[in-house]
Design a protein around this motif. Structure first.
Motif, PDB file in Angstrom:
ATOM      1  N   LEU A 280      86.823  74.164   6.645  1.00 50.97           N
ATOM      2  CA  LEU A 280      85.654  73.305   6.847  1.00 50.97           C
ATOM      3  C   LEU A 280      86.059  71.948   7.415  1.00 50.97           C
ATOM      4  O   LEU A 280      85.350  71.371   8.247  1.00 50.97           O
ATOM      5  CB  LEU A 280      84.896  73.130   5.536  1.00 50.97           C
ATOM      6  N   LEU A 281      87.202  71.439   6.969  1.00 53.85           N
ATOM      7  CA  LEU A 281      87.714  70.174   7.509  1.00 53.85           C
ATOM      8  C   LEU A 281      87.975  70.288   9.005  1.00 53.85           C
ATOM      9  O   LEU A 281      87.603  69.417   9.796  1.00 53.85           O
ATOM     10  CB  LEU A 281      89.015  69.793   6.800  1.00 53.85           C
ATOM     11  N   ILE A 282      88.630  71.373   9.395  1.00 56.54           N
ATOM     12  CA  ILE A 282      88.936  71.577  10.816  1.00 56.54           C
ATOM     13  C   ILE A 282      87.652  71.711  11.625  1.00 56.54           C
ATOM     14  O   ILE A 282      87.487  71.099  12.680  1.00 56.54           O
ATOM     15  CB  ILE A 282      89.822  72.823  10.987  1.00 56.54           C
ATOM     16  N   LEU A 283      86.713  72.516  11.107  1.00 55.42           N
ATOM     17  CA  LEU A 283      85.458  72.735  11.813  1.00 55.42           C
ATOM     18  C   LEU A 283      84.663  71.444  11.976  1.00 55.42           C
ATOM     19  O   LEU A 283      84.051  71.209  13.029  1.00 55.42           O
ATOM     20  CB  LEU A 283      84.620  73.778  11.073  1.00 55.42           C
ATOM     21  N   ALA A 284      84.666  70.594  10.946  1.00 54.81           N
ATOM     22  CA  ALA A 284      83.887  69.354  11.006  1.00 54.81           C
ATOM     23  C   ALA A 284      84.311  68.489  12.182  1.00 54.81           C
ATOM     24  O   ALA A 284      83.477  67.823  12.814  1.00 54.81           O
ATOM     25  CB  ALA A 284      84.039  68.577   9.698  1.00 54.81           C
TER      26      ALA A 284
END
Length: 425
Positions: A280-284
């Motif tokens: 989720l961090l990468i996607l954000a």
């Protein structure tokens, strides 16, 4: 009215009762192994059992408890907290000494693991923790130093076949059926070295036959039963990558309903909460970026929160974050900018830094022209003045193309206001 008692799954019925019945871990159960010597001597240390699912971690813990004749308490780190840990320790004190087995101990946060330290150190409990994750990263150093780490391996093909044969010969219900095990490739491939998955899938296949029907187990039949009745989610196999791919694409595609569904698939499959939060961090940043800068803050807070509390409460935090990210405007402009910049660096190599951008800490460097002509932005109105920041030969290169969303339209207007035609998007 009489009720027929529920029959445990085949994997539970076939659970080994002593160390000699345990398949596949000869390096731990052999006559010269350290663990067997400890059992023989009656001096069992606290231990961490590390290995993939279905290789016998829980079974080995039960065997150790049976051998020592000590009270045996079990907790699951998915649902237990500090309160349950302390209650188990109090029971051990009353008993004099006990074995405390904690499944998925890597899901315990620092405070939960710290609650075990004193009881382990004083010998109130012999701790047996089971984990699928590297304990060097997931178990506190203080607790790890008080435990022996034993690594369990996936079962090999011949061991899995022996397990199937043992089930057909020894299990009360299976041996009553006449089974022709024609092919085993599908059973072995779908189980992935997981004995529990193998036996339970085999039982599903056997139960798919009608009474009196000829029972010929083939690969085609196994695949059909698996697709109809088993939700397969292997944290280390193809399904792991397929499900996370569907999860990310659902968020990127702004569908919170599908995103939460794939999230639930991972949670129910026992996926590492930190793995989900990292993605989720990468996607954000990759898929939302400056279209909504708060997305990265939300994902960062999510990662910190789930790391601290673990399951089961983390599912709520993950769901909130997933819904927020899926519902946010999207932009991959920053992602594309760094990829283009990296490609440019690989193509052009290490081009010289312009003299006016170099530091000049020494008199010699100043005499060489380092820093000469540099314009300090804060000395000018609006904290901006135009000057060249690229190496010679790359002047006016465009790498960042603002996305078409409200936030990046603001960035586009600012850049156009500062740079004019140079940043005329």
């Amino acid at each position: 009215m009489f009720h027929t008692p529920a029959i445990p799954p085949l994997a539970e019925r076939m659970r080994p009762r002593n160390i000699d019945e345990l398949l596949g871990q000869a390096h731990l159960t052999g006559n010269t192994s350290a663990l067997r010597k400890s059992l023989t001597a009656g001096n069992v240390p606290s231990m961490i059992l590390w290995g993939p699912p279905g290789v016998g971690k829980t079974t080995l813990a039960s065997i150790v408890a049976n051998h020592t004749h000590l009270p045996f308490f079990t907790l699951s780190a998915i649902s237990a907290g500090v309160k349950e840990v302390r209650e188990a320790i109090e029971k051990a004190k009353v008993a004099g000494k006990a074995i405390l087995f904690i499944d998925e101990i890597h899901r315990f946060n620092k405070s939960q693991q710290d609650a075990l330290l004193n009881a382990v150190e004083k010998g109130i409990i012999t701790l047996i923790g089971a984990t699928t994750e590297n304990p060097s990263f997931e178990v506190n150093g203080a607790l790890l130093s008080r435990c022996q780490v034993y690594t369990l391996k996936s079962l090999q093909e011949d061991e899995l076949i022996r397990l199937l044969q043992r089930a057909m010969q020894e299990d009360t219900y299976i041996k009553q059926r006449t089974i022709q095990l024609k092919e085993t490739a599908a059973l072995l491939n779908l189980s992935g070295g997981d004995a529990r998955k193998l036996l339970n899938l085999f039982e599903l296949v056997v139960n798919s036959f009608a009474p009196g029907e000829e029972m010929r187990v083939t690969d085609a039949l196994v695949m059909d039963v698996a697709q109809r009745k088993v939700v397969i989610y292997d944290k280390s196999g193809e399904q792991h990558y397929d499900v996370i791919s569907a999860f990310i694409k659902s968020i990127r595609g702004s569908d919170p309903n599908a995103a939460v569904y794939w999230l639930a698939r991972m949670i129910e499959g026992g996926e590492d909460v930190k793995f989900i939060a990292r993605r989720l961090l990468i996607l954000a940043s990759e898929d939302i970026g400056n279209a909504n800068p708060n997305a990265l803050l939300m994902a960062t807070n999510c990662f910190q929160a789930v790391t601290m509390i673990g399951y089961p409460e983390s599912d709520i935090i993950l769901s909130q974050t997933v819904v927020y990210l899926a519902s946010s405007p999207k932009s991959n402009a920053s992602y594309m900018a760094i990829r283009e910049a990296q490609a440019l660096v690989r193509e052009k190599g290490s081009m010289p830094v312009p003299l006016h951008l170099r530091n000049a800490p020494t008199k010699f460097m100043k005499n060489q022209g380092y820093g000469k002509g540099y314009k300090y932005a804060h000395d000018f109105e609006g904290n901006f003045t135009p000057q060249e920041y690229f190496p010679q030969g790359l002047e006016n290169t465009k790498l960042y193309e603002p996305g078409h969303n409200a936030r990046e339209h603001e960035l586009r207007r600012s850049l156009k206001n500062w740079w004019g035609d140079k940043y005329d998007y």
